[in-house]
Design a protein around this motif. Structure first.
Motif, PDB file in Angstrom:
ATOM      1  N   UNK A  73       0.929  -1.239   0.248  1.00  0.00           N
ATOM      2  CA  UNK A  73      -0.024   0.214  -0.041  1.00  0.00           C
ATOM      3  C   UNK A  73       0.931   1.100  -0.203  1.00  0.00           C
ATOM      4  N   UNK A  74       0.621   2.186  -0.638  1.00  0.00           N
ATOM      5  CA  UNK A  74       1.248   3.568  -0.851  1.00  0.00           C
ATOM      6  C   UNK A  74       1.324   4.150   0.393  1.00  0.00           C
ATOM      7  N   UNK A  75       0.458   3.765   1.559  1.00  0.00           N
ATOM      8  CA  UNK A  75       0.441   4.383   2.798  1.00  0.00           C
ATOM      9  C   UNK A  75       1.875   3.883   3.593  1.00  0.00           C
ATOM     10  N   UNK A 109       2.058   3.350  -7.660  1.00  0.00           N
ATOM     11  CA  UNK A 109       2.980   2.919  -6.172  1.00  0.00           C
ATOM     12  C   UNK A 109       4.255   2.452  -6.370  1.00  0.00           C
TER      13      UNK A 109
END
Lengths: 445, 445
Positions: B346-348, B381
Motif C-alpha cells: 500500500x502507498x500508505x 505505487x
C-alpha cells in the motif's frame, strides 16, 4: 472526438471523418487490418489503437500506412444510446458491474508514464457493446484505487454494494478489481456475504485497457458470461486461463492465488479445482466442479474485520527479537504462521507461542509450500507446537487464513470460539479431499 | 540381528535363520514378494519390511503368509565388509555424504509415534549397497536435526564440512537434509561456497526411510549419481520429479522451492529450468540446461551471516503498528518484502520506508506471486516505493533474497554497497531471461 489523436494521426482521421468507435480498415504493406478505432492514451501521437475482432487491441504506427477506409460508422455509440434507451424505459439490469479500480479500468498517466486507474466502467461498456448482448448490465464506479491500496474498510464497502445490487434485483455481480490483492478481496467477500442469491465475480486485467495486448475486454466479457450463466452462489475470480486467449477459468474465491507477477494466466486455484471454464467467444460456461454452493434466497451481509492479526512468514534464522516485539509490544490478537513443510517453525519458538496462546492470542498454522495440507502430528516439532496451543489450519492458504482471522476476530472475543470458527469450513476455504491432479508441474520425461 | 522383529515375526525369522539384509521370498495368497529384509521400527510386531527391486520398501503383515524362503544370505553385509576393506586399503572416497538429519535419515520415535532423525548415513549405505557401485563414498554425520530447526550457524558448519570434503580430494558432495528448509540451506551454501570444484547436492526425503513407500533410497541413489557425473560446480537440490519414481530432477539451489507439504515431487524450480534429470535406475544424468557454472580449481569458503534481516509478507490491512515496531524498535538492518504483483505494498507505507532507508536499513522488494519478476516502473505505487529507496530484486524468490541479505549484511556495512551486492547476480539467483515454459499450469482445454 478525435482529441486523443493529435498531430498527424489527428489530421488523417479528421480528413476522413473517422471517429472513435467507427469500424475501419487499414492497409499497411501487405497487411489489411480491420477493427474498431479506440481512444489512444499513448504519448506517441503517431499511433492508432484498433480493437480487433478477436478482442485484442493493437497499436498501429501511422508510418507507411497506404490506405485507411471507413467501413461502418460508430457502431458502439449507436448501441450505447440504444442501451440508454432501455434504461430510460425502466427495464432493470440483470448484472451489476461494480468498478473498484485496477488495471482493467486504467490508463497511462501522462506526467509519469505510469499506469493509473481512471476509465469508468461505463467507458469500458462503451467499447464492449457485446456485453449488452449477454445481459442487461448496469455499471457503478464505487471507487478507483490500485488494488495494492485495498484495505478492510474498502472490503466492507464492496460487500455492501454487492448486497445492494442483489437487493435491487440483479442476479449476478461483477467486480472490476486490480489483480494484486484480488484474491484477498475475494476471501473477504466470501466470509462477509453468505447464502448468496447469485455469483459474485471478481475480474481484473494483467495489461491496462488502453494497451495493445490488453486482456481487459476478454476478461470482462467472460466475467459477465459467468455472472449471467453460473448456477452457483459463490464469490469467484474469473481470469485468463492461458496466454493465447482461448478461454478463462473461474476459481473459487477462497482457493485462488495470483501466482505470477505479469502473465495473463497468473491466477491459479490452489488445493482445489477451478469451478468452471468460460468459452468467451461462444459465451458459454462449462462447469468443471459440480460441488459448489447453490444460489440461495436472500444474500446476508455481515462484513466486519479486525486487522489486529499478523501474517508471519517463518524462515530459518528468524530473530527472536522481531517475533517477541510483535507478540508482546503490539495490540496483536492473532497470528497466522506460514510455516515450513507440514506446518513447522523452529522448536526454539514453542515456549514463546505457548505464552502467547495463554495470553489469549490465536496462533494458526498454514504452510509456505502453499500446496498441500499441514499435518502437525507427523514430526516432533509439530507435536510440540500443537501442545503449545498452535492451531493447524488444514489446507487453507496463508492469505485466506489471515483474512478469515480478521473476520473472525471482529466477531468473537473468546479464544476457544475463535479457534472453533477458524477450523470450521465456512465457505469452502478448506478442501477435505485432495486429488493428485491438484498440483501443477512440468514433465521432463 | 532380528532384535527389531519381536514376538511372532521374530520367532518366524529365528526359526528360518533369516537376518536383516538377507534376500528372501514371501508367499502370501497368490502373491510372491521377493526383496531384502530391512530393520523394522514399526510398533506393530507382526509386520516385515521388505526392500523391493524397484527401490521401494513395503510392509507385509505376517498374517496369512503361507511361505517364507531364504534366497541369498546377507548380501549387503558382504558388500559392507568389502567396502570397509577398500577403506582399510587406503583408497580415498570420491563422494562425501554429509548427514544433517531430516526424514531421509529418520525413524519413528517409539514414545510418541512421531518421526525423529536418527539413522546414520552409514546405516543407509548399509541398506543401499548399490551406492558403492556408483562411487566410492564416505559418510559423515555432521548433526542430526530436523530441518525446521536449521539456523545460520548450522549453515556455516555445513559449508565448512563441504570445503573440507573437497580439500580432502572428494569430487562431489551429497548433503542429506530435511526438506522443510532445504532450499534455504541450498541458498546459504551457494552464497558461501564459490568457484566450486564439483557439485554440492542436497537431498532429502518426503517419507521417512523406515516407512513403506519411502523415497529416501531412490533419492540418495540419484543424489550420488548427480554428485558423481554432474559437469557443474553448483549447489543443487536433487529430489523426486514425479509421484511414480521414474526419475529425479536437479534444481539450481538458488532457484528452487518446496511447493507442496507432502508430495514426493514437492520441489520445483521457480523462474528457472531444472539443471538436469536423473534416471536413477540407469544411473544416468541428463543435462536439461547447458548454462551452468563449470567446475573450478579450488573451492573458496566465505560463510558468515547476519540475521538482523526480516522477511515481511505484505497483505492488505497490515497494521502500521507491527511494521513500525519492527523498523524502529528492533536491531533490524534489512527488510525483504514479499510484495503483491509486480512489487507493491500500500502507498500508505511509502514514507515509513523512506525514513527506514534514510536510517540505513536496506529494503528489498520481491513478489509473493513467487513466479515472475518485479517491475516497479509500471504503476504509480511502484514508482513511489522506488523513490523512497526500496530496491527491486528482479525475479529472486523472497526466501533466497532473505538468505542473500543475511550473507551480504555480514560482509558490508554501507547501504550503497549492500544495495549493489543485492542487485548483482552472484550465483545465478537472478535469471535475466524468462521463457514461457517456466510457469507450470494445468490445461482445461
Amino acid at each position: 472526438m478525435q482529441e486523443n489523436y493529435k498531430a498527424k494521426a489527428y489530421d488523417i482521421l479528421k480528413n476522413l471523418n473517422i471517429e472513435e468507435g467507427d469500424l475501419i480498415e487499414i492497409k499497411k504493406g501487405d497487411l489489411r487490418i480491420r477493427g474498431i478505432l479506440l481512444p489512444s492514451y499513448s504519448k506517441d501521437e503517431r499511433i492508432f489503437v484498433i480493437k480487433l475482432d478477436n478482442g485484442y487491441n493493437i497499436g498501429i504506427s501511422i508510418d507507411n500506412i497506404s490506405e485507411i477506409k471507413l467501413i461502418t460508422k460508430n457502431s458502439s455509440k449507436a448501441q450505447e444510446s440504444e442501451r440508454k434507451e432501455v434504461s430510460r424505459n425502466g427495464a432493470k439490469s440483470e448484472i451489476k458491474i461494480i468498478s473498484t479500480g485496477g488495471t482493467i479500468v486504467s490508463k497511462v498517466e501522462y506526467e509519469t508514464g505510469a499506469v493509473r486507474p481512471a476509465l469508468t466502467t461505463e467507458e469500458i461498456v462503451q467499447f464492449l457493446p457485446e456485453i449488452n448482448e449477454i445481459a442487461k448490465v448496469d455499471a457503478e464506479v464505487l471507487f478507483s484505487i490500485l488494488s495494492e491500496n485495498m484495505k478492510p474498510e474498502y472490503w466492507v464497502k464492496i460487500a455492501e454494494s454487492v448486497k445492494k445490487a442483489f437487493d435491487e434485483g440483479n442476479t449476478g455481480v461483477v467486480i472490476a478489481h486490480g489483480t494484486d490483492t484480488m484474491a484477498y478481496t475475494a476471501s473477504a467477500l466470501a466470509f462477509s456475504l453468505r447464502s448468496l442469491q447469485g455469483p459474485v465475480v471478481l475480474v481484473g486485467s494483467q495489461r491496462s485497457s488502453d494497451r495493445p495486448s490488453s486482456d481487459s475486454a476478454i476478461n470482462l466479457l467472460s466475467a459477465v458470461t459467468t455472472a449471467k450463466y453460473a448456477p452457483f452462489g459463490e464469490v469467484v475470480v474469473n481470469m485468463h486461463a492461458d496466454s493465447s486467449d482461448t478461454y478463462a477459468l473461474v476459481h473459487r474465491g477462497v482457493k485462488v492465488r495470483k501466482m505470477h507477477s505479469s502473465r495473463r494466466d497468473a491466477f491459479q486455484s490452489v488445493n482445489d479445482k477451478p469451478l468452471a471454464k468460460v468459452l468467451w467467444k461462444e459465451r458459454k460456461l462449462v462447469m468443471l466442479d459440480k460441488s459448489y454452493m447453490s444460489k440461495k434466497g436472500e444474500t446476508t451481509l455481515d462484513a466486519k474485520f479486525d486487522n489486529r492479526a499478523f501474517l508471519l512468514y517463518y524462515y530459518p534464522g528468524l530473530d527472536r527479537d522481531f517475533l517477541e516485539h510483535i507478540l508482546t509490544n503490539t495490540k496483536i490478537r492473532g497470528l497466522i504462521i506460514a510455516g515450513t513443510g507440514l506446518g513447522h517453525t523452529s522448536s526454539d519458538y514453542v515456549e514463546l507461542f505457548r505464552k502467547a496462546t495463554k495470553d489469549g492470542i490465536f496462533i494458526g498454522m498454514t504452510t509456505q509450500c502453499l500446496f498441500g495440507r499441514v499435518n502437525m502430528n507427523v514430526y516432533t516439532t509439530g507435536r510440540q507446537l500443537l501442545d503449545a496451543g498452535v492451531t493447524p489450519l488444514e489446507d487453507m492458504l496463508p492469505e485466506v487464513a489471515l483474512v478469515k482471522l480478521m473476520w473472525v476476530l471482529a466477531h468473537e472475543q473468546d479464544l476457544e470460539k475463535i479457534r472453533s470458527l477458524m477450523i470450521s469450513n465456512l465457505v469452502g476455504e478448506i478442501n477435505p479431499r485432495h486429488t493428485l491432479d491438484l498440483f501443477p508441474r512440468w514433465s521432463y520425461e
